[in-house]
Design an enzyme around this catalytic site. Structure first.
Site, PDB file in Angstrom:
ATOM      1  N   CYS A  85     -32.606 -30.044 -26.540  1.00  0.00           N
ATOM      2  CA  CYS A  85     -33.916 -30.683 -26.442  1.00  0.00           C
ATOM      3  C   CYS A  85     -33.705 -32.170 -26.172  1.00  0.00           C
ATOM      4  O   CYS A  85     -32.842 -32.791 -26.789  1.00  0.00           O
ATOM      5  CB  CYS A  85     -34.696 -30.477 -27.741  1.00  0.00           C
ATOM      6  SG  CYS A  85     -36.319 -31.256 -27.748  1.00  0.00           S
ATOM      7  N   GLU A 127     -41.631 -25.558 -24.978  1.00  0.00           N
ATOM      8  CA  GLU A 127     -42.627 -26.636 -24.929  1.00  0.00           C
ATOM      9  C   GLU A 127     -43.870 -26.297 -25.749  1.00  0.00           C
ATOM     10  O   GLU A 127     -44.453 -27.173 -26.392  1.00  0.00           O
ATOM     11  CB  GLU A 127     -42.982 -26.976 -23.484  1.00  0.00           C
ATOM     12  CG  GLU A 127     -41.809 -27.415 -22.620  1.00  0.00           C
ATOM     13  CD  GLU A 127     -40.898 -28.470 -23.230  1.00  0.00           C
ATOM     14  OE1 GLU A 127     -41.362 -29.288 -24.062  1.00  0.00           O
ATOM     15  OE2 GLU A 127     -39.701 -28.484 -22.894  1.00  0.00           O
ATOM     16  N   HIS A 130     -43.216 -27.129 -29.217  1.00  0.00           N
ATOM     17  CA  HIS A 130     -43.451 -28.557 -29.461  1.00  0.00           C
ATOM     18  C   HIS A 130     -44.927 -28.809 -29.764  1.00  0.00           C
ATOM     19  O   HIS A 130     -45.255 -29.539 -30.694  1.00  0.00           O
ATOM     20  CB  HIS A 130     -43.040 -29.405 -28.238  1.00  0.00           C
ATOM     21  CG  HIS A 130     -41.625 -29.837 -28.260  1.00  0.00           C
ATOM     22  ND1 HIS A 130     -41.116 -30.706 -29.193  1.00  0.00           N
ATOM     23  CD2 HIS A 130     -40.600 -29.553 -27.419  1.00  0.00           C
ATOM     24  CE1 HIS A 130     -39.828 -30.933 -28.942  1.00  0.00           C
ATOM     25  NE2 HIS A 130     -39.494 -30.237 -27.863  1.00  0.00           N
TER      26      HIS A 130
END
Length: 136
Positions: A85, A127, A130
């Site tokens: 990441c 993502e 996230h």
């Protein structure tokens, strides 16, 4: 405008809120930051530039694709993998799905539902994690 990549775990672990058309500058900044980091990132989420909104950008056939308020609505083909990441150091183990169906809005806030497979599906899952404050 390109923004600095955030490494603060507290910010990264905060669940993002829904994006609205008023967040278009965040969309543009995220896209510009992704383009500037395309040699080392397959995707970015808005919280990685310090914006607590459900916006991601991924590389799809060499083009940055924006997904606003993305939600995985189905998944299959679980597997274990390792990921890195841009906001974190090192490589970590994680579980992903080979096939996903995602509901999202494009940059014009038009609704889409598409299926994705393999590596692109893995990037989208990373993502969206996230956006949900989940770190690998």
């Amino acid at each position: 405008m390109e923004q600095k990549i955030i490494h603060d775990i507290t910010i990264l672990q905060t669940k993002s809120t829904l994006a609205t058309p008023k967040d278009i500058q965040i969309v543009n900044d995220l896209r510009d930051t992704f383009i500037a980091n395309a040699d080392k990132a397959a995707g970015l989420a808005a919280n990685m530039i310090g914006q607590n909104k459900q916006i991601i950008v991924i590389s799809f056939s060499q083009l940055p694709v924006i997904m606003i308020n993305p939600q995985i609505i189905s998944q299959s083909g679980a597997y274990e993998t390792q990921e890195g990441c841009l906001s974190l150091t090192g490589i970590r183990n994680t579980k992903r799905y080979q096939h996903i169906k995602v509901k999202y809005k494009d940059i014009n806030f038009k609704d889409h539902t598409d299926t994705f497979d393999d590596f692109i599906a893995q990037v989208i899952q990373h993502e969206i994690d996230h956006c949900n404050g989940i770190l690998i």
